[in-house]
Design an enzyme around this catalytic site. Structure first.
Site, PDB file in Angstrom:
ATOM      1  N   GLY A  10       0.801  -1.211   0.000  1.00 36.57           N
ATOM      2  CA  GLY A  10       0.000   0.000   0.000  1.00 36.57           C
ATOM      3  C   GLY A  10       0.836   1.264   0.000  1.00 36.57           C
ATOM      4  O   GLY A  10       1.902   1.308   0.602  1.00 36.57           O
ATOM      5  N   ARG A  71       1.267  -5.044  -5.388  1.00 39.04           N
ATOM      6  CA  ARG A  71       1.350  -6.301  -4.650  1.00 39.04           C
ATOM      7  C   ARG A  71       1.528  -7.397  -5.693  1.00 39.04           C
ATOM      8  O   ARG A  71       0.823  -7.412  -6.697  1.00 39.04           O
ATOM      9  CB  ARG A  71       0.099  -6.521  -3.807  1.00 39.04           C
ATOM     10  CG  ARG A  71      -0.059  -5.514  -2.674  1.00 39.04           C
ATOM     11  CD  ARG A  71      -1.284  -5.812  -1.818  1.00 39.04           C
ATOM     12  NE  ARG A  71      -1.357  -4.928  -0.668  1.00 39.04           N
ATOM     13  CZ  ARG A  71      -1.981  -3.756  -0.661  1.00 39.04           C
ATOM     14  NH1 ARG A  71      -2.592  -3.341  -1.762  1.00 39.04           N
ATOM     15  NH2 ARG A  71      -2.007  -3.001   0.424  1.00 39.04           N
ATOM     16  N   SER A  72       2.451  -8.305  -5.474  1.00 42.19           N
ATOM     17  CA  SER A  72       2.813  -9.248  -6.526  1.00 42.19           C
ATOM     18  C   SER A  72       2.707 -10.697  -6.070  1.00 42.19           C
ATOM     19  O   SER A  72       3.417 -11.122  -5.162  1.00 42.19           O
ATOM     20  CB  SER A  72       4.248  -8.971  -7.009  1.00 42.19           C
ATOM     21  OG  SER A  72       4.654  -9.927  -7.954  1.00 42.19           O
ATOM     22  N   ASP A 102       5.459  -5.410   6.450  1.00 41.97           N
ATOM     23  CA  ASP A 102       6.111  -6.666   6.805  1.00 41.97           C
ATOM     24  C   ASP A 102       6.033  -7.711   5.693  1.00 41.97           C
ATOM     25  O   ASP A 102       6.952  -8.511   5.506  1.00 41.97           O
ATOM     26  CB  ASP A 102       5.559  -7.221   8.118  1.00 41.97           C
ATOM     27  CG  ASP A 102       4.034  -7.246   8.160  1.00 41.97           C
ATOM     28  OD1 ASP A 102       3.401  -6.901   7.145  1.00 41.97           O
ATOM     29  OD2 ASP A 102       3.488  -7.608   9.217  1.00 41.97           O
ATOM     30  N   THR A 125       3.392   2.500   6.208  1.00 39.41           N
ATOM     31  CA  THR A 125       1.973   2.153   6.155  1.00 39.41           C
ATOM     32  C   THR A 125       1.201   3.059   7.090  1.00 39.41           C
ATOM     33  O   THR A 125       1.631   3.296   8.228  1.00 39.41           O
ATOM     34  CB  THR A 125       1.717   0.687   6.554  1.00 39.41           C
ATOM     35  OG1 THR A 125       0.315   0.477   6.746  1.00 39.41           O
ATOM     36  CG2 THR A 125       2.449   0.299   7.825  1.00 39.41           C
ATOM     37  N   ASP A 127      -1.414   2.291   8.523  1.00 38.22           N
ATOM     38  CA  ASP A 127      -2.003   1.473   9.590  1.00 38.22           C
ATOM     39  C   ASP A 127      -1.156   1.481  10.863  1.00 38.22           C
ATOM     40  O   ASP A 127      -1.668   1.190  11.948  1.00 38.22           O
ATOM     41  CB  ASP A 127      -2.174   0.023   9.113  1.00 38.22           C
ATOM     42  CG  ASP A 127      -3.103  -0.088   7.930  1.00 38.22           C
ATOM     43  OD1 ASP A 127      -3.947   0.814   7.752  1.00 38.22           O
ATOM     44  OD2 ASP A 127      -2.994  -1.070   7.180  1.00 38.22           O
ATOM     45  N   ASP A 129       1.051  -0.603  11.919  1.00 39.80           N
ATOM     46  CA  ASP A 129       0.859  -1.909  12.553  1.00 39.80           C
ATOM     47  C   ASP A 129       2.047  -2.852  12.400  1.00 39.80           C
ATOM     48  O   ASP A 129       1.897  -4.078  12.476  1.00 39.80           O
ATOM     49  CB  ASP A 129      -0.392  -2.588  11.983  1.00 39.80           C
ATOM     50  CG  ASP A 129      -0.295  -2.834  10.475  1.00 39.80           C
ATOM     51  OD1 ASP A 129       0.655  -2.333   9.839  1.00 39.80           O
ATOM     52  OD2 ASP A 129      -1.184  -3.526   9.948  1.00 39.80           O
ATOM     53  N   ARG A 154     -18.109  17.085  12.318  1.00 42.57           N
ATOM     54  CA  ARG A 154     -18.625  17.586  13.598  1.00 42.57           C
ATOM     55  C   ARG A 154     -19.369  18.907  13.407  1.00 42.57           C
ATOM     56  O   ARG A 154     -20.400  19.144  14.056  1.00 42.57           O
ATOM     57  CB  ARG A 154     -17.497  17.771  14.605  1.00 42.57           C
ATOM     58  CG  ARG A 154     -18.017  18.191  15.995  1.00 42.57           C
ATOM     59  CD  ARG A 154     -16.950  18.798  16.879  1.00 42.57           C
ATOM     60  NE  ARG A 154     -15.919  17.849  17.220  1.00 42.57           N
ATOM     61  CZ  ARG A 154     -14.685  17.877  16.730  1.00 42.57           C
ATOM     62  NH1 ARG A 154     -14.361  18.809  15.831  1.00 42.57           N
ATOM     63  NH2 ARG A 154     -13.787  16.998  17.098  1.00 42.57           N
ATOM     64  N   GLY A 170      -7.171   0.935   8.863  1.00 42.32           N
ATOM     65  CA  GLY A 170      -6.254   0.365   9.845  1.00 42.32           C
ATOM     66  C   GLY A 170      -6.236  -1.151   9.872  1.00 42.32           C
ATOM     67  O   GLY A 170      -5.536  -1.755  10.674  1.00 42.32           O
ATOM     68  N   ARG A 171      -7.063  -1.775   9.036  1.00 44.01           N
ATOM     69  CA  ARG A 171      -7.187  -3.245   9.037  1.00 44.01           C
ATOM     70  C   ARG A 171      -7.533  -3.716  10.452  1.00 44.01           C
ATOM     71  O   ARG A 171      -8.538  -3.284  11.015  1.00 44.01           O
ATOM     72  CB  ARG A 171      -5.917  -3.917   8.509  1.00 44.01           C
ATOM     73  CG  ARG A 171      -5.619  -3.606   7.050  1.00 44.01           C
ATOM     74  CD  ARG A 171      -4.498  -4.444   6.507  1.00 44.01           C
ATOM     75  NE  ARG A 171      -3.241  -4.230   7.203  1.00 44.01           N
ATOM     76  CZ  ARG A 171      -2.102  -4.819   6.878  1.00 44.01           C
ATOM     77  NH1 ARG A 171      -2.070  -5.683   5.873  1.00 44.01           N
ATOM     78  NH2 ARG A 171      -0.989  -4.558   7.549  1.00 44.01           N
ATOM     79  N   GLY A 185     -11.840  14.717  20.593  1.00 44.60           N
ATOM     80  CA  GLY A 185     -12.851  14.869  21.626  1.00 44.60           C
ATOM     81  C   GLY A 185     -14.083  14.033  21.368  1.00 44.60           C
ATOM     82  O   GLY A 185     -15.203  14.440  21.699  1.00 44.60           O
ATOM     83  N   ALA A 186     -13.889  12.850  20.792  1.00 47.46           N
ATOM     84  CA  ALA A 186     -15.029  11.969  20.481  1.00 47.46           C
ATOM     85  C   ALA A 186     -15.665  11.432  21.762  1.00 47.46           C
ATOM     86  O   ALA A 186     -15.048  11.393  22.823  1.00 47.46           O
ATOM     87  CB  ALA A 186     -14.566  10.815  19.600  1.00 47.46           C
ATOM     88  N   GLN A 251      -7.580   8.677   3.321  1.00 46.61           N
ATOM     89  CA  GLN A 251      -6.592   8.594   4.404  1.00 46.61           C
ATOM     90  C   GLN A 251      -5.203   8.216   3.902  1.00 46.61           C
ATOM     91  O   GLN A 251      -4.210   8.414   4.594  1.00 46.61           O
ATOM     92  CB  GLN A 251      -7.043   7.574   5.451  1.00 46.61           C
ATOM     93  CG  GLN A 251      -8.335   7.946   6.139  1.00 46.61           C
ATOM     94  CD  GLN A 251      -8.997   6.760   6.819  1.00 46.61           C
ATOM     95  OE1 GLN A 251      -8.749   6.477   7.986  1.00 46.61           O
ATOM     96  NE2 GLN A 251      -9.852   6.059   6.077  1.00 46.61           N
TER      97      GLN A 251
END
Length: 319
Positions: A10, A71-72, A102, A125, A127, A129, A154, A170-171, A185-186, A251
């Site tokens: 990605g 991606r291969s 990774d 990434t 994400d 992660d 908002r 974010g998977r 502030g959610a 994003q």
């Protein structure tokens, strides 16, 4: 000496600054830089081009990646890896900087074991992660893009006394949702890493609405698959008109932030220097506010976990 750079998997904001600095830095050392277009697929198809200053001029501020990515599945077959190696041999390239995740690093590690092509990986990434690093290239820009979207949604939600459920990418990692919820502030944050109590959340929100809350911001990580259910809860249990917004691939795009641009430069500088020192098969990580090098095996040995103190900051948002 010839050295190349490629993007794999990605795309992430900050890749273009990394590519630009790579060319500038390698040329400053009187080495020969190459750009591998289209990631692993480009390696196989020999889409590898000698780089000049003009190839990377004016890309520091651009999102995405000028040299593209892929991606291969073919790269998992030895015959195609051999073809990729032969393409590199023709240009006398034996060192590669890899911007990816990774999965990309595992593929390049096998490539190294097969043919001895040295590489250093840069975690890239949104994400965030990848195990072993606190930060991945692109995450800061993604967080700022999400912040802008939440602020805009908002505005209209507060004007109409509505609820808004905003889904982040974010998977299976809730980092983007968590940090966004804390900094926006959610009222609610749902991520895969925590056990959330919907009954308790509903009870709390009813009490808050009774005491004057006029709109609700709910941030949901895509990995929870809870977006539709939260809309139902806000509309049917809280009795508040609600809209869902799935942010999606916005994003992954947009102008890289100053922080992502700076980190791209530092990641690349460290990577090139490490390759020139004769080291290979490593990933440069950012841990505890400093750069380190770890092995591919280490990166693949665990699963990224969000720091407990960050989870604690949002404790009230999923109870």
């Amino acid at each position: 000496m010839s050295i190349a750079i490629m993007c794999s998997g990605g795309d992430a904001p900050g890749m273009n600054p990394a590519v630009k600095h790579f060319v500038d830095y390698v040329l400053s050392k009187n080495l020969t830089p190459y750009l591998i277009y289209d990631g692993l697929e480009g390696l196989i198809d020999d889409n590898i081009k000698l780089a000049t200053y003009s190839d990377v001029a004016g890309i520091m501020h651009l999102g995405g990646t000028k040299i593209r990515s892929s991606r291969s599945k073919r790269f998992f077959d030895y015959e195609y890896r051999k073809k990729a190696f032969e393409n590199l041999q023709k240009k006398q390239i034996d060192k590669i900087v890899v911007l990816g995740g990774d999965g990309s690093f595992r593929a390049m590690n096998q490539f190294y074991k097969d043919f001895g092509v040295s590489f250093v990986g840069i975690p890239s990434t949104i994400d965030n992660d990848i195990f072993g690093t606190d930060y991945c290239l692109g995450v800061d820009t993604a967080l700022n893009t999400i912040r802008g979207a939440i602020d805009a949604v908002r505005d209209t939600s507060s004007s109409f006394k509505r609820g808004c459920v905003i889904e982040t990418m974010g998977r299976d990692c809730g980092y983007l949702a968590l940090i966004s919820a804390i900094t926006s502030g959610a009222e609610i944050c749902l991520i895969p890493e925590v056990c959330f109590d919907l009954k308790s959340i509903t009870k709390r929100l009813k009490e808050e609405v009774k005491n004057g809350r006029t709109y609700i911001v709910c941030i949901v990580s895509e990995g929870t698959k809870m977006t539709s259910q939260m809309v139902d809860i806000l509309e049917n249990e809280i009795c508040m008109e609600t809209r869902a917004t799935i942010l999606g691939h916005i994003q992954r795009g947009g102008n890289p932030t100053v922080f992502d641009r700076l980190m791209a430069v530092e990641f690349v500088t460290n990577s090139v220097d490490k390759l020139l020192d004769g080291c290979d098969g490593l990933v440069v990580v950012y841990k505890n506010s400093k750069f380190e090098f770890v092995s591919i095996d280490y990166v693949n040995s665990g699963k990224y976990t969000i720091k407990q103190e960050l989870l604690q900051l949002a404790n009230r948002l999923y109870k």
